[in-house]
Design a protein around this motif. Sequence first.
Motif, PDB file in Angstrom:
ATOM      1  N   THR A 215      31.013 -12.831  -2.247  1.00  0.00           N
ATOM      2  CA  THR A 215      30.754 -11.659  -1.408  1.00  0.00           C
ATOM      3  C   THR A 215      29.596 -10.844  -1.945  1.00  0.00           C
ATOM      4  N   LEU A 216      29.231 -11.068  -3.207  1.00  0.00           N
ATOM      5  CA  LEU A 216      28.102 -10.308  -3.738  1.00  0.00           C
ATOM      6  C   LEU A 216      27.312 -11.126  -4.759  1.00  0.00           C
ATOM      7  N   TYR A 217      27.945 -11.444  -5.882  1.00  0.00           N
ATOM      8  CA  TYR A 217      27.204 -12.172  -6.913  1.00  0.00           C
ATOM      9  C   TYR A 217      27.305 -13.664  -6.633  1.00  0.00           C
ATOM     10  N   THR A 218      26.256 -14.198  -6.034  1.00  0.00           N
ATOM     11  CA  THR A 218      26.304 -15.571  -5.528  1.00  0.00           C
ATOM     12  C   THR A 218      25.826 -16.591  -6.554  1.00  0.00           C
ATOM     13  N   ASN A 219      25.897 -16.214  -7.829  1.00  0.00           N
ATOM     14  CA  ASN A 219      25.386 -17.094  -8.889  1.00  0.00           C
ATOM     15  C   ASN A 219      25.988 -18.495  -8.842  1.00  0.00           C
ATOM     16  N   VAL A 220      27.303 -18.562  -8.643  1.00  0.00           N
ATOM     17  CA  VAL A 220      27.952 -19.876  -8.629  1.00  0.00           C
ATOM     18  C   VAL A 220      27.524 -20.641  -7.375  1.00  0.00           C
ATOM     19  N   ASP A 221      27.492 -19.952  -6.259  1.00  0.00           N
ATOM     20  CA  ASP A 221      27.104 -20.591  -4.989  1.00  0.00           C
ATOM     21  C   ASP A 221      25.707 -21.196  -5.080  1.00  0.00           C
ATOM     22  N   ARG A 222      24.865 -20.550  -5.910  1.00  0.00           N
ATOM     23  CA  ARG A 222      23.476 -20.992  -5.994  1.00  0.00           C
ATOM     24  C   ARG A 222      23.223 -21.849  -7.229  1.00  0.00           C
ATOM     25  N   TYR A 223      24.296 -22.336  -7.857  1.00  0.00           N
ATOM     26  CA  TYR A 223      24.225 -23.275  -8.981  1.00  0.00           C
ATOM     27  C   TYR A 223      23.403 -22.717 -10.136  1.00  0.00           C
ATOM     28  N   GLU A 224      23.591 -21.407 -10.396  1.00  0.00           N
ATOM     29  CA  GLU A 224      22.717 -20.792 -11.386  1.00  0.00           C
ATOM     30  C   GLU A 224      23.002 -21.275 -12.804  1.00  0.00           C
ATOM     31  N   THR A 225      24.277 -21.291 -13.183  1.00  0.00           N
ATOM     32  CA  THR A 225      24.607 -21.632 -14.567  1.00  0.00           C
ATOM     33  C   THR A 225      24.878 -23.120 -14.696  1.00  0.00           C
ATOM     34  N   ILE A 226      24.213 -23.725 -15.662  1.00  0.00           N
ATOM     35  CA  ILE A 226      24.361 -25.166 -15.836  1.00  0.00           C
ATOM     36  C   ILE A 226      25.594 -25.476 -16.679  1.00  0.00           C
ATOM     37  N   THR A 227      25.751 -24.725 -17.758  1.00  0.00           N
ATOM     38  CA  THR A 227      26.790 -25.098 -18.720  1.00  0.00           C
ATOM     39  C   THR A 227      28.165 -24.583 -18.294  1.00  0.00           C
ATOM     40  N   LEU A 228      29.162 -25.224 -18.860  1.00  0.00           N
ATOM     41  CA  LEU A 228      30.541 -24.778 -18.666  1.00  0.00           C
ATOM     42  C   LEU A 228      31.300 -25.210 -19.917  1.00  0.00           C
ATOM     43  N   ASP A 229      32.182 -24.352 -20.384  1.00  0.00           N
ATOM     44  CA  ASP A 229      32.849 -24.609 -21.662  1.00  0.00           C
ATOM     45  C   ASP A 229      34.107 -25.452 -21.476  1.00  0.00           C
TER      46      ASP A 229
END
Lengths: 485, 1056
Positions: free
Chosen positions: A74-88
């Motif tokens: 609804t606001l921070y679309t970082n995940v939708d836009r594949y911003e972060t590559i890494t995941l723990d």
Amino acid sequence: MKKIFVISSFLLALAACEKDFEEINTNPNDPSVVATADLMAGAQRSLVRSLFGMYDDWGIAYIPHVYMQYWAATLYTNVDRYETITLDFTDFYVEALNDFNEVIELNSDEKMMLEAAKYGPNENQIAVARIMKAYTFHNLTDIWGAIPYSEALQGNSDFTPKYDDQQFIYEALITELTEAAAQIDEDAGSIEGDIIYGGNMAAWKLFANSLRLRLGMRLSKVAPDKAQAIVAEAVHAGVFTSQRDNAVYQYLASAPNNSGWNQQYTFGAPEYACSEILVNRLVELDDPRLEAYAQPSEATGEYVGMIYGVSNAEAGGIGYSNVSLPGVRVLSTEEPAILMGYSEVLFLQAEAAAKGWINDEPKTLYEHAIAASFEYWDVSLDGDALNSYLQQDGVAYDADNYEKSIGEQAWLAFYTQGPEAWSSWRRLGYPELAPATKAVANRDIPRRKGYPYSEFTLNGDNYNAAIDTQGPDVMETRLWWDAEN
Amino acid sequence: MKTTRERLIICFVLCFLTVAVQAQIRAIGGKVQDVQSGVALPGVSILIKGTNNGTITDSEGGYELRTDLVDPTLVFSFVGFVTQEVSAGSSATIDVTMNEDSKTLSEVVVTALGITREQESLGYSVQNVSASGMEQARETNFVNSLAGKVAGVQITGSAGNIGGSSRITMRGINSISGSNQPLFIVDGTPIDNSNYNESGTTQAQGGRDYGNVIQDINPDDIESISVLKGANAAALYGNRASNGVILITTKSGRGRKGIGVSWNSTYTFEKAYILPDYQNEYGGGYVQEFATLDNGEQVAEMAADESWGPRLDGQMVRQWYSFYPELTEYYGKATPWVAHPDNIKNFFETGHTRSNNIALEGGNDLATFRLSYTNVDQKGIVPNSSLKRNTFSINGQVKLAPKLTAAAKINYVSSSVIGRPPTGGWNGDRALGLAFNTWFERQLDLEMMKNYRSPAGRILNWNLSSPENLDPYYWNNDYFVLYENYSADSRNRVYGNVSLTYDITPHLKITGFARTDFYDYKQEDRLAEGFIYQTMYEKSLRKFQENNFEILAQYNRELSKDFSLSVNVGMNSRRTKTDYTYGKTQGGLSSPNYFNLKASTDPVLVDDAQSDLKVNSIYGSASLGFRNFLYAEATNRADWSSSLPLDNNVYYFPSVSGSFVFSELMKSSTVSFGKARLGWAKTGNGTDPYRLLNYYEAQRPYGSQPVFSVPNSLNNAKLKPEETTSVEAGIEAKFFGNRVGFDVTVYKKKSTNQIIPLTVSGTSGYAEAIVNAGELENKGIEVSLMATPVRTPAFSWDIGFNFARNRNKVIELAAGLENYSLGSTIVSVNAFVGEPYGTLIGTGYAIDDQGRRLVDGDGYYVQQTNKNLGSILPDFTGGITNTLSYKGFELFALVDFQKGGKLFSRSSETGVYSGLMIETVGDNDRGVPKRDPVADGGGVRATGVTETGEENAIYLEAPVYFKYLTDNISEEYVFDATFVKFRELRLGYTFPRAWFRSTPIQSIGLSFVGRNLAVLYKAVPHVDPEAALGSDNFQGIEDSQVPSTRSLGFNLNVKF
């Protein structure tokens, strides 16, 4: 001087007194012996927390859930836009996997196994822990690819475990599941501390076989012969036959055992709404799951999907009250996390039948799978309505392109099961999803996640060896079973 | 404690007895002159020997004293002159001429175990710090007062946090993961300096700063501070001496007639003085156009907490306050969209600190006492923050028999703080606020929010979810946060010792000490109804107690004309116990604002932890002197610790040192004093209890099913204490009748056996493993210079300069491990092999082989991950003091500095992301406002080259450019923490005795005092480069700090 010497000797004698040292250094805060049942319960909960989220934790499943475009921010679309590559992934090892391992060790150690047997037959406890470990590892390798497996979880004897490639891990996991199922002795009695099946060993056997079916089918593109054998064996051994067999984790009403999604939506602004891709598709098909999966928008009372993959500014400009938030049941405190459901088992069998790997009618299995999904969400249609749903364009089973039929319907059924939805999409290529319009660096829909930064610094040599073999540590790199056709 | 009470009673009785006697009083007066020039000497202090009765000469060199003694001895002393004693007999007039002093007065310093030694006999460096300034120019955390005054001691404060943390390190970093804070000893008693900050605060995740507990020490009661920086000086403290020792001696009573009363009062005002440079051109929102309501009115983007919105050009727009029907004046009305440049500045209030100390002292041949009460009352710059502290101390000594002396030094401190400010950009489910540097809309007028509840009782918020939904979206009204979601903490503490000394022979005495330091500490925090998160109440109770029982034998003898010997042997048994109980409500409060653990809707989250540690020690020292110019000393200590494996729990900490006073042999008129010294020592850093075996960790139950797990940290059954070995050499000299002098020390330290909760790859099943491995190296140089450019009877000017440079290097970690992470936020702070401790690692600019920044085809900087962004440790630190005395006036000024050291600033990083900071506005290199659309010539261009080496020509929209930068290039927000600060100023005047001759007043001093007056230089934009995150090792991150304060005020000191 003599006096000094006398005094010194006296003091030395006093200082070296250490009678009470052991008692003083006995830890009053933590026990050194606990019930294996308490470890088993903790391990299951940790796994669910890390994967699906619990209490104040999102888990990681929401990320593939967003990649699969069920939800849009609804606001921070970082995940939708594949911003972060890494995941723990380290939580999985440190918490769930290490505790499952401890259950196995306590049930195997000659000195400890008698104490452990108070909470169920040693063999059955070991079998359940092995199945859960296999379940965890397959989820990890499906997200990251090569991961530490054979050398993992060895504590101070190996702080830098090597990465095993996905093919090796899959073969090992299938063996694990086969052995674990065989190890179960239903007559010997149930086990304690089992949140998932309440100690029901017959159910665990079915779960092990169903997982073997899932894993076998994963290999359909890269090792069809092997896949066929595994799938056929698994089905033969006996898989889920009703909703009662579902592997689900029951959340409880209150913190810290309530669902993570519940917690996120109860406090703070809703971060994700149902995407317009999902809502439009459900509306188009007149799908009864719409009312379970989504809520009407607060402002209009209509089902309105949130636009997917746009900039923060664009998303923020819409406002969550104007779009459909996830369904009330989806966000309720106790709504279980689905580790594996009956509907999935039917979809997998439909595909196996379509390939001719098992002797069954693919269309029937496919339709049963859809009906099972309806049933799970309490939106079953009666005969005519069900038939008209099943026979409409876009749903009707297409024997010529069964991957499309199964892929699209599995996607609708896998709502809330992000990781499985993602794997299904990667393998079948359906439904056809377009990348986010404002994807960071014009990225495509991710096919894996990058390794955590910590591995670069703490296990660098093995990390480098893994990416040398597997390919760059980016989200576009395809996993072994996700080979391009 | 029975003995303590008895001693106290004796002291009280004595104090009443001494008031009684009154004899005949007479006056003695006269004049003091310089023997050579005959010039009158003003400012000479005159004391009647054996009493506290004294005065100083006036501008004409005259003085007058009153006494009831029959044959008093007057002691005349003045800096740079030989002290004289004159027997007055029955004379009424005593005139004196004084001689300039060419020989050094041998300075006496307090060394380990509280033994006073002549500085010239020491083979290592010990630095004394005058305590007189600390009670005038006060700091609530007295540790801050040491900043800039001692070479090699680095203090990092957190000035804006009321009673906040102050981190102190000496000669670099000795422990990778353990404490790097020195041991504090008050009158021989070790005093705890724990820091109970929330993990959020120490990990730069936001939270409250509760400060380190050493701040309980009251500056009014300090007589002197002796800083034992090096291993040699501290070696006698054995297994907790690696980080140096700060020895504090408190004031004690002196023999005198009658009761001496002194009153010391300070009143200072504090103002926020380092505020960011905010932009005031654009208001809140994500885009520059207003949305419109159904009726066509423009409406502000209230749900945004960023300032990328429309230009503040006075357009009429519906703002947050126009949606509250009860705000009748504004409801439904559009108001001009204008800037409020001083909104933050005006939000911070003027704080004040009021401190009053009253001390009574007295004594005779048999007993002395001092009784002191101090009250500190502080109001912080953040609304609804205040601190209160009351300190009582009693210090008495009595000769019970000719050879038997009993003494007691007891301090009681009670402090409480309300409303520690919530710091940081974000903090889980705790109170959050003061996000002015991170998530805010620049146009907001905080004045409008001061009355944070409407007449109807509704909480007024600016961050409305939407015009229809007045629930706050991310942020509450800050005033509501501060007034209703505040913390409260209070501590009651007693520390001190009782002792009994027996003089066996004139050369040998033996003393038994019983020492304690104990406190209980309560912290409470709450979230009220109306906060964006669930209502909550949490409470923790801590108990701490450390008891030490010590026996010390001291032997001193001139063996022959040439040799002197001093031997000390001691034994100590220490027991340290802690107890922690914690509860936090779950699922909200059952009744709104019922702040009690019983209000928990779901079962309370609890924690319960205790610890127990015993260390037995024996130690001794022997020093031998030859003809006052050659000295040698050896010490050794053995510590048996209960936290170590039983079969391997004793460790030895030896030291040797020597000094050579070469000026004794030179007999030069130029060199008034010269000494060379050399020392070697080994010190330790102990281990926490319960780190040997593995245990299971209780988790919260699943319904009625108990839950346990294997802990994330793997213990170690073979643990050893950390060890630091150190070599130090120094030379000190004074010239021209002590007008110029220097003291230089070089040292090299190696810290081995590091106890590291080593972060290991989680894939091993553990997140960390306790190991004994690794090595740290520190080497450095410390320089102190002193000069007295002017010294006339009327006027003197003293300059002090200190400088220290420490080079730290992580030599080795555990086998196969290259890095130990101290923590991370947007950047991580690391101990990397081969690098200095505290290396920042984060994302940075990728550069080409010519050092130019690379830009990709879309106009974005290319990111380099895991870039080394430098160490948080400074290159050098130091300070300059100037003291000017003219007649009764004294001016003291301190400037201190730090060169280098890196700091990541979240205020800059998030403040730019949110469009709050000045750099997000203004013109671009095309002369067009950055925030204008690229299509109109606006936007920002990344200055770098493409892969093919061409200058990047692509402009990005300003928010896109800046958000990309903040999200992807943390290097941009890592700054050089160099600073030069005008730290302290005191201008004091001692009133001439003549003015109040006929009153019982003996002296009056009035000073103007200032602390943290100005930052003369800094390279970090927006914030104070000093930004301690508590006192742990994870530093180098500025986490949206509360602005630092400048403090100005007055001090009045009256003695009767």
